[in-house]
Design an enzyme around this catalytic site. Structure first.
Site, PDB file in Angstrom:
ATOM      1  N   GLU A  35     -35.674 105.664  86.092  1.00  0.00           N
ATOM      2  CA  GLU A  35     -37.072 106.084  86.118  1.00  0.00           C
ATOM      3  C   GLU A  35     -37.225 107.594  86.306  1.00  0.00           C
ATOM      4  O   GLU A  35     -38.297 108.071  86.688  1.00  0.00           O
ATOM      5  CB  GLU A  35     -37.801 105.328  87.223  1.00  0.00           C
ATOM      6  CG  GLU A  35     -37.820 103.823  86.992  1.00  0.00           C
ATOM      7  CD  GLU A  35     -38.380 103.046  88.172  1.00  0.00           C
ATOM      8  OE1 GLU A  35     -39.610 102.985  88.303  1.00  0.00           O
ATOM      9  OE2 GLU A  35     -37.588 102.505  88.958  1.00  0.00           O
ATOM     10  N   SER A  65     -40.478  99.808  86.851  1.00  0.00           N
ATOM     11  CA  SER A  65     -40.761 100.184  85.460  1.00  0.00           C
ATOM     12  C   SER A  65     -40.311  99.138  84.453  1.00  0.00           C
ATOM     13  O   SER A  65     -40.069  99.444  83.286  1.00  0.00           O
ATOM     14  CB  SER A  65     -40.128 101.548  85.127  1.00  0.00           C
ATOM     15  OG  SER A  65     -40.777 102.574  85.850  1.00  0.00           O
ATOM     16  N   TYR A 121     -45.908 103.451  79.893  1.00  0.00           N
ATOM     17  CA  TYR A 121     -45.911 104.905  79.881  1.00  0.00           C
ATOM     18  C   TYR A 121     -46.211 105.546  78.532  1.00  0.00           C
ATOM     19  O   TYR A 121     -46.076 106.746  78.381  1.00  0.00           O
ATOM     20  CB  TYR A 121     -44.570 105.419  80.423  1.00  0.00           C
ATOM     21  CG  TYR A 121     -44.297 104.906  81.820  1.00  0.00           C
ATOM     22  CD1 TYR A 121     -45.126 105.260  82.880  1.00  0.00           C
ATOM     23  CD2 TYR A 121     -43.243 104.044  82.083  1.00  0.00           C
ATOM     24  CE1 TYR A 121     -44.900 104.780  84.161  1.00  0.00           C
ATOM     25  CE2 TYR A 121     -43.009 103.560  83.357  1.00  0.00           C
ATOM     26  CZ  TYR A 121     -43.837 103.935  84.380  1.00  0.00           C
ATOM     27  OH  TYR A 121     -43.612 103.449  85.650  1.00  0.00           O
ATOM     28  N   ARG A 135     -48.662 100.169  96.138  1.00  0.00           N
ATOM     29  CA  ARG A 135     -49.296  99.465  95.026  1.00  0.00           C
ATOM     30  C   ARG A 135     -48.714  98.066  94.973  1.00  0.00           C
ATOM     31  O   ARG A 135     -47.492  97.891  94.926  1.00  0.00           O
ATOM     32  CB  ARG A 135     -49.041 100.175  93.694  1.00  0.00           C
ATOM     33  CG  ARG A 135     -49.862  99.599  92.528  1.00  0.00           C
ATOM     34  CD  ARG A 135     -49.240  99.930  91.185  1.00  0.00           C
ATOM     35  NE  ARG A 135     -48.024  99.163  90.941  1.00  0.00           N
ATOM     36  CZ  ARG A 135     -46.874  99.687  90.527  1.00  0.00           C
ATOM     37  NH1 ARG A 135     -46.748 100.989  90.340  1.00  0.00           N
ATOM     38  NH2 ARG A 135     -45.822  98.910  90.321  1.00  0.00           N
ATOM     39  N   ASP A 183     -48.521  94.504  92.894  1.00  0.00           N
ATOM     40  CA  ASP A 183     -48.721  93.882  91.600  1.00  0.00           C
ATOM     41  C   ASP A 183     -49.003  92.394  91.808  1.00  0.00           C
ATOM     42  O   ASP A 183     -48.251  91.699  92.510  1.00  0.00           O
ATOM     43  CB  ASP A 183     -47.485  94.064  90.721  1.00  0.00           C
ATOM     44  CG  ASP A 183     -47.205  95.530  90.429  1.00  0.00           C
ATOM     45  OD1 ASP A 183     -48.159  96.329  90.460  1.00  0.00           O
ATOM     46  OD2 ASP A 183     -46.037  95.877  90.176  1.00  0.00           O
ATOM     47  N   GLU A 194     -44.892  91.741  93.311  1.00  0.00           N
ATOM     48  CA  GLU A 194     -44.033  92.702  94.014  1.00  0.00           C
ATOM     49  C   GLU A 194     -44.872  93.867  94.509  1.00  0.00           C
ATOM     50  O   GLU A 194     -46.059  93.971  94.179  1.00  0.00           O
ATOM     51  CB  GLU A 194     -42.905  93.203  93.106  1.00  0.00           C
ATOM     52  CG  GLU A 194     -43.357  93.851  91.823  1.00  0.00           C
ATOM     53  CD  GLU A 194     -42.191  94.102  90.867  1.00  0.00           C
ATOM     54  OE1 GLU A 194     -41.882  95.278  90.638  1.00  0.00           O
ATOM     55  OE2 GLU A 194     -41.601  93.126  90.348  1.00  0.00           O
ATOM     56  N   ASN A 248     -44.820  98.252  95.491  1.00  0.00           N
ATOM     57  CA  ASN A 248     -44.165  99.516  95.177  1.00  0.00           C
ATOM     58  C   ASN A 248     -44.544 100.543  96.234  1.00  0.00           C
ATOM     59  O   ASN A 248     -45.726 100.765  96.484  1.00  0.00           O
ATOM     60  CB  ASN A 248     -44.625  99.979  93.783  1.00  0.00           C
ATOM     61  CG  ASN A 248     -43.820 101.131  93.245  1.00  0.00           C
ATOM     62  OD1 ASN A 248     -43.824 102.205  93.825  1.00  0.00           O
ATOM     63  ND2 ASN A 248     -43.156 100.919  92.133  1.00  0.00           N
ATOM     64  N   GLY A 272     -46.377 105.068  90.593  1.00  0.00           N
ATOM     65  CA  GLY A 272     -46.436 106.091  89.563  1.00  0.00           C
ATOM     66  C   GLY A 272     -47.726 106.879  89.648  1.00  0.00           C
ATOM     67  O   GLY A 272     -48.776 106.356  90.012  1.00  0.00           O
TER      68      GLY A 272
END
Length: 316
Positions: free
Chosen positions: A17, A153, A223, A262, A264, A277, A279, A283
């Site tokens: 990443e 990612s 992305y 964050r 998900d 999951e 984070n 990002g």
């Protein structure tokens, strides 16, 4: 706020990443500079300790994704150097980065999680892959989702519609980790819910709905501008939006996270929110969900970055 005038943004790293991290770092740096804060951008390399010792920044803002950046290692180094930093402490990073552990802990707090198994590569060799795969399909059914037990990612993550496709999905997964999570693929609306704590306790940002072109939210869809349509706030009824916010805050708190995270999630057809999951270093690129959620909340991204850095400074 005038006390904060020098920040070191860490971006890059050695994980797959790397490029995403550089983009995230540039955006954070540009935002802080817009508020007349002096910003240096550096990588987490052999020069880091010398940089911290020779010219210590007031605050480090790590925007490192993947290994080292999210597994707690760099945070341990910053602790040793005595430099305040934005984000979760090392022990919380380690727990959140280990997806099976994070999944188990949030399930203990009452969050719904997909059924699944976590198995190392060696087990497939030692016990015989064909028989084991047959048993997994029989237990979990189809479709399935295969992903590494750590990392982000969508590297090494594959959606599996048939038993015949499962071996190839595992090969892809094992290219990024020696342990695979194989779980039921839950149909529904994929959302990301950011959590911020600017000093008055954690609060959830509006959920961001993710609709990738082609149906798979892979690296390119994440992305590449135009590959995914985002709805911020997500197209959820008020009760479901509230449940998603509560789930994200529960995950943030249960895992001991700090400043920002964050989570998900997926909302199944019955309206039930499922945890996927979390984070610890979301990002920050132009197509990342946390900045989209900040905007949807009516907040200024640059001011949020400054507030997070200032909070770290006060801790230091």
């Amino acid at each position: 706020m005038g006390d904060l005038d020098r920040v070191l943004v860490l971006a890059g790293g050695i994980s797959p990443e790397h490029e995403v991290s550089l983009r995230s770092g540039r955006r954070v740096a540009e935002a802080l500079r817009r508020l007349d804060i002096e910003v240096q951008v550096a990588d987490a390399d052999a020069a880091l300790l010398a940089t911290l010792a020779a010219d210590p920044p007031q605050v480090v803002f790590p925007v490192l994704h993947g290994a080292a950046g999210e597994d707690g290692a760099i945070r341990e180094i910053l602790e040793l150097a005595g430099v305040p930093y934005v984000g979760a402490p090392p022990h919380a990073c380690r727990v959140a980065y280990a997806k099976p552990t994070a999944k188990a802990l949030v399930a203990e707090q009452g969050l719904a999680v997909p059924r699944g198994v976590t198995l190392p590569k060696s087990v497939f060799h030692d016990l015989g892959a064909p028989a084991l795969l047959d048993r997994i399909v029989a237990a979990l059914g189809l479709p399935l989702f295969v992903k590494p037990d750590q990392g982000g990612s969508a590297f090494g993550a594959t959606s599996v519609d048939s038993a015949e496709a499962l071996p190839a999905a595992l090969v892809s997964c094992f290219a990024y980790s020696d342990t695979a999570i194989i779980e039921e693929r839950v149909a529904g609306t994929e959302i990301a819910v950011g959590v911020l704590d600017l000093g008055d306790g954690p609060f959830a940002l509006p959920a961001v709905e993710i609709v990738p072109d082609g149906g798979v939210y892979d690296y390119a869809a994440r992305y590449t501008a135009g590959r995914t349509e985002f709805f911020s706030p997500a197209r959820l009824d008020p009760a479901t939006a509230a449940a998603a916010a509560e789930a994200a805050i529960t995950a943030h708190s249960a895992l001991g996270l700090r400043d920002l995270s964050r989570t998900d999630l997926i909302v199944d057809p019955g309206g039930r929110v499922r945890f996927l999951e979390v984070n610890v270093a979301p990002g920050m690129t132009e197509t990342s969900t946390l900045p989209l959620a900040v905007e949807a909340a009516g907040l200024d991204f640059a001011v949020v970055c400054r507030e997070l850095a200032h909070r770290a400074l006060l801790r230091g």
